[in-house]
Design an enzyme around this catalytic site. Structure first.
Site, PDB file in Angstrom:
ATOM      1  N   LYS A   1      -3.355   4.302  -3.654  1.00  0.00           N
ATOM      2  CA  LYS A   1      -4.554   3.463  -3.838  1.00  0.00           C
ATOM      3  C   LYS A   1      -5.339   3.355  -2.537  1.00  0.00           C
ATOM      4  O   LYS A   1      -6.564   3.309  -2.557  1.00  0.00           O
ATOM      5  CB  LYS A   1      -4.172   2.101  -4.386  1.00  0.00           C
ATOM      6  CG  LYS A   1      -3.500   2.272  -5.735  1.00  0.00           C
ATOM      7  CD  LYS A   1      -3.495   1.102  -6.598  1.00  0.00           C
ATOM      8  CE  LYS A   1      -2.807   1.439  -7.911  1.00  0.00           C
ATOM      9  NZ  LYS A   1      -1.422   2.010  -7.753  1.00  0.00           N
TER      10      LYS A   1
ATOM     11  N   PRO B   1       3.103   4.413  -1.059  1.00  0.00           N
ATOM     12  CA  PRO B   1       2.866   5.456  -0.049  1.00  0.00           C
ATOM     13  C   PRO B   1       1.398   5.726   0.263  1.00  0.00           C
ATOM     14  O   PRO B   1       1.100   6.497   1.160  1.00  0.00           O
ATOM     15  CB  PRO B   1       3.508   6.695  -0.686  1.00  0.00           C
ATOM     16  CG  PRO B   1       3.366   6.456  -2.168  1.00  0.00           C
ATOM     17  CD  PRO B   1       3.514   4.978  -2.368  1.00  0.00           C
ATOM     18  N   GLY B   2       0.464   5.110  -0.467  1.00  0.00           N
ATOM     19  CA  GLY B   2      -0.930   5.264  -0.067  1.00  0.00           C
ATOM     20  C   GLY B   2      -1.862   5.807  -1.136  1.00  0.00           C
ATOM     21  O   GLY B   2      -3.014   6.120  -0.841  1.00  0.00           O
TER      22      GLY B   2
ATOM     23  N   ARG C   1       8.630   2.681   4.678  1.00  0.00           N
ATOM     24  CA  ARG C   1       7.536   3.031   3.761  1.00  0.00           C
ATOM     25  C   ARG C   1       6.184   2.941   4.476  1.00  0.00           C
ATOM     26  O   ARG C   1       5.262   3.690   4.172  1.00  0.00           O
ATOM     27  CB  ARG C   1       7.559   2.119   2.531  1.00  0.00           C
ATOM     28  CG  ARG C   1       8.771   2.401   1.623  1.00  0.00           C
ATOM     29  CD  ARG C   1       8.796   1.507   0.400  1.00  0.00           C
ATOM     30  NE  ARG C   1       7.647   1.594  -0.469  1.00  0.00           N
ATOM     31  CZ  ARG C   1       7.454   2.502  -1.415  1.00  0.00           C
ATOM     32  NH1 ARG C   1       8.348   3.447  -1.606  1.00  0.00           N
ATOM     33  NH2 ARG C   1       6.379   2.476  -2.169  1.00  0.00           N
TER      34      ARG C   1
ATOM     35  N   ALA D   1       0.771  -1.245   0.000  1.00  0.00           N
ATOM     36  CA  ALA D   1       0.000   0.000   0.000  1.00  0.00           C
ATOM     37  C   ALA D   1       0.801   1.294   0.000  1.00  0.00           C
ATOM     38  O   ALA D   1       0.251   2.339  -0.343  1.00  0.00           O
ATOM     39  CB  ALA D   1      -0.968  -0.002   1.175  1.00  0.00           C
TER      40      ALA D   1
ATOM     41  N   GLU E   1       1.875  -2.424   4.460  1.00  0.00           N
ATOM     42  CA  GLU E   1       3.139  -2.232   3.750  1.00  0.00           C
ATOM     43  C   GLU E   1       4.221  -2.987   4.505  1.00  0.00           C
ATOM     44  O   GLU E   1       4.360  -2.842   5.721  1.00  0.00           O
ATOM     45  CB  GLU E   1       3.468  -0.734   3.656  1.00  0.00           C
ATOM     46  CG  GLU E   1       4.883  -0.418   3.221  1.00  0.00           C
ATOM     47  CD  GLU E   1       5.260  -0.981   1.838  1.00  0.00           C
ATOM     48  OE1 GLU E   1       4.447  -0.900   0.904  1.00  0.00           O
ATOM     49  OE2 GLU E   1       6.387  -1.509   1.712  1.00  0.00           O
TER      50      GLU E   1
ATOM     51  N   CYS F   1       3.228  -1.442 -12.479  1.00  0.00           N
ATOM     52  CA  CYS F   1       3.541  -0.300 -13.347  1.00  0.00           C
ATOM     53  C   CYS F   1       4.656  -0.731 -14.297  1.00  0.00           C
ATOM     54  O   CYS F   1       5.645  -0.036 -14.458  1.00  0.00           O
ATOM     55  CB  CYS F   1       3.906   0.927 -12.530  1.00  0.00           C
ATOM     56  SG  CYS F   1       5.287   0.687 -11.432  1.00  0.00           S
TER      57      CYS F   1
HETATM   58  N1  SAM Z   1      -0.053   0.838  -3.917  1.00  0.00           N
HETATM   59  C1  SAM Z   1       0.913   1.913  -3.702  1.00  0.00           C
HETATM   60  C2  SAM Z   1       0.269   3.233  -4.064  1.00  0.00           C
HETATM   61  O1  SAM Z   1      -0.662   3.252  -4.886  1.00  0.00           O
HETATM   62  O2  SAM Z   1       0.680   4.264  -3.490  1.00  0.00           O
HETATM   63  C3  SAM Z   1       2.183   1.654  -4.475  1.00  0.00           C
HETATM   64  C4  SAM Z   1       2.770   0.305  -4.171  1.00  0.00           C
HETATM   65  S1  SAM Z   1       4.318  -0.037  -4.915  1.00  0.00           S
HETATM   66  C5  SAM Z   1       3.890  -0.321  -6.566  1.00  0.00           C
HETATM   67  C6  SAM Z   1       4.649  -1.654  -4.332  1.00  0.00           C
HETATM   68  C7  SAM Z   1       4.877  -1.766  -2.840  1.00  0.00           C
HETATM   69  O3  SAM Z   1       5.145  -3.135  -2.530  1.00  0.00           O
HETATM   70  C8  SAM Z   1       6.047  -0.977  -2.322  1.00  0.00           C
HETATM   71  O4  SAM Z   1       5.634  -0.099  -1.311  1.00  0.00           O
HETATM   72  C9  SAM Z   1       7.005  -2.032  -1.768  1.00  0.00           C
HETATM   73  O5  SAM Z   1       7.670  -1.609  -0.605  1.00  0.00           O
HETATM   74  C10 SAM Z   1       6.083  -3.185  -1.478  1.00  0.00           C
HETATM   75  N2  SAM Z   1       6.779  -4.491  -1.449  1.00  0.00           N
HETATM   76  C11 SAM Z   1       8.085  -4.753  -1.723  1.00  0.00           C
HETATM   77  N3  SAM Z   1       8.346  -6.068  -1.554  1.00  0.00           N
HETATM   78  C12 SAM Z   1       7.200  -6.642  -1.144  1.00  0.00           C
HETATM   79  C13 SAM Z   1       6.842  -7.960  -0.773  1.00  0.00           C
HETATM   80  N4  SAM Z   1       7.737  -8.957  -0.823  1.00  0.00           N
HETATM   81  N5  SAM Z   1       5.579  -8.189  -0.396  1.00  0.00           N
HETATM   82  C14 SAM Z   1       4.683  -7.193  -0.362  1.00  0.00           C
HETATM   83  N6  SAM Z   1       4.960  -5.933  -0.699  1.00  0.00           N
HETATM   84  C15 SAM Z   1       6.196  -5.649  -1.087  1.00  0.00           C
END
Ligand code: SAM
Length: 455
Positions: free
Chosen positions: A119, A116-117, A142, A114, A137, A234
């Site tokens: 979504k 930085p938030g 983060r 989630a 998260e 993304c």
């Molecule tokens: N959903 C967020 C938003 O809309 O602001 C963006 C999320 S970003 C694409 C993916 C997130 O997954 C990051 O914050 C990252 O730290 C986290 N992440 C990294 N490794 C992970 C893992 N093994 N399991 C779950 N989340 C993980």
């Protein structure tokens, strides 16, 4: 922009044979800027930005707009009051997806990745207040940013957790909707964040795909039968997109869900699964991929026995704290150390279950800290949509005073009408000051303060 990796270029030429030149040309243009307004803190867009800066609405998301140029967001107090969130437009498509999959009854939603938030703030406003959002998260630093953004957004039907997906194994069948906005190779961010080009490498693609599969395998049991999983990345890499959705269908018997109607420019993926690509030469937004599947079988949620906490029954709310809450009957108070907060009553047992199994960073709204039997209102209360402003002494500020407050510096002292003053800008709370007669104590959290020079 930095030079694109050769392998990436080659793959994109194959994926978009007719359009690759338009695609590469789009990567050389400035990324669009977009914001999403907070419906719980209604300030018209015309009060937030000058007319000449306001662009078109984002077609797939209510209350979202493009801006024709990028303001210095840090120097806008409305950003700090959670009046809007700066979010890349493609990812706001989740708003449209929720329009299709949200049932009429209250739901429990998990946003697994989630921070930085972006979504999570969107979902929190999209759900009815009878619903609950768990915003999780895994990375500690983060998760702190996620907590801050959720507090500023000001909804209280939210729990922020800091856990690995595997830690959710106690919650089989617990969620009606799970959003997995997966960590990925980030190709869709090449324009907006040139650093993503440096971080890209071929061997990482496979690692990303394996991690995505692991995350989904860990969390799939937590989706209730009939529930929906929204997957997004993304990146353009089919191994992290179509292949992942197809595997969900193959391995778990998930049903692929078509999202209709679509909007011009969104491109259906080349797959047996319904899925959607956002390309920067087709739509005003960054690269994005999403698809929805429905669970057809599995375990129903069984809450089990949550041991009643008889040692620490819910505290009685002192009258001055209760007066801050617009609908106190809707909430259950809790006390943690010397902090008093509230959570939605109807989710209190579920939240207790979360508490027993997960690392909760924030829940509901933290209202006040009790010091020497006196209550000190907390910053989260100032930002809360459920705050009863009619019972607060308001100190409405102009932009410079608001920014001075947000820098945690001294602001002009008004005549004393009350001990605690809610500092507001455009009618939205920013934080608290305590009136000491000849000066104000600024209680803005130091970790949130603006460090930039004010102009
Ligand atoms: N959903 C967020 C938003 O809309 O602001 C963006 C999320 S970003 C694409 C993916 C997130 O997954 C990051 O914050 C990252 O730290 C986290 N992440 C990294 N490794 C992970 C893992 N093994 N399991 C779950 N989340 C993980």
């Amino acid at each position: 922009m930095n030079t694109l990796p050769a392998l990436f270029e080659e793959r994109m030429r194959k994926l978009l044979p007719e359009e690759s030149e338009a695609f590469f040309a789009a990567l050389q243009t400035e990324p669009p800027v977009s914001i999403r307004l907070n419906p719980g803190k209604p300030v018209p867009i015309s009060r937030l930005f000058p007319d000449e800066q306001i662009g078109l609405p984002v077609s797939w998301c209510e209350s979202a707009y493009y801006l024709k140029s990028r303001p210095v967001f840090t120097l806008d107090p409305c950003l700090h009051s959670g009046t809007y969130y700066v979010q890349e437009a493609s990812s706001m498509f989740l708003y449209h997806i929720f329009g299709q999959i949200l049932p009429a009854h209250p739901v429990r939603v998990l946003d697994l990745c989630a921070a930085p938030g972006g979504k999570s703030t969107l979902i929190a406003s999209r759900l009815s207040s009878g619903s609950l959002l768990v915003a999780n998260e895994v990375i500690r630093s983060r998760a702190g940013i996620l907590k801050e953004n959720m507090i500023k957004w000001g909804t209280s039907h939210v729990v922020v957790t800091n856990n690995d997906p595997a830690d959710f194994h106690h919650l089989k069948g617990a969620f009606d909707i799970i959003v997995v906005d997966a960590p990925c190779s980030g190709e869709g961010m090449f324009r907006k964040d040139p650093g993503a080009i440096q971080e890209w490498n071929e061997s990482n693609l496979q690692l990303c795909s394996e991690r995505q599969q692991r995350i989904l395998a860990d969390i799939w049991p937590c989706l209730k039968p009939g529930g929906f999983l929204v997957y997004s990345t993304c990146t353009y890499n089919p191994g992290e997109n179509e292949a992942i959705l197809e595997r969900l269908i193959r391995k778990y018997g998930a049903r692929s869900i078509e999202i209709a109607p679509l909007f011009p420019g969104i491109v259906p993926g080349n797959s047996t699964a319904h899925c959607y690509h956002f390309y920067p030469h087709r739509i005003p937004g960054e690269g994005f991929f999403t698809g929805v599947v429905q669970k057809t079988e599995g375990e129903e949620f069984r809450a089990g026995k949550v041991r009643k906490n008889t040692k620490h029954p819910p505290p009685l709310l002192p009258g001055d704290i209760r007066a801050y809450i617009r609908t106190p009957e809707y909430y259950r108070p809790y006390a943690k150390d010397n902090i008093i907060g509230v959570i939605p009553e109807q989710h209190s047992e579920f939240i207790q279950l979360l508490e027993a199994n997960l690392h909760i960073l924030y829940q509901g709204c933290e209202i006040a800290e009790i010091i020497n039997r006196k209550s000190k209102p907390l910053p989260s209360l100032a930002l809360w949509q459920g705050l009863n402003k009619a019972n607060c002494a308001l100190l409405d500020t102009d932009r410079m005073t608001a920014l001075t407050f947000l820098k945690k510096e001294d602001i002009p002292v008004p005549p004393k009408t009350a001990e605690w003053l809610l500092v507001t800008y455009h009618g939205q709370g920013l934080g608290w000051c305590k009136h000491l007669g000849n000066r104000l104590n600024n209680y803005y959290p130091k970790e949130w303060r603006i460090r930039m020079t004010i102009e």
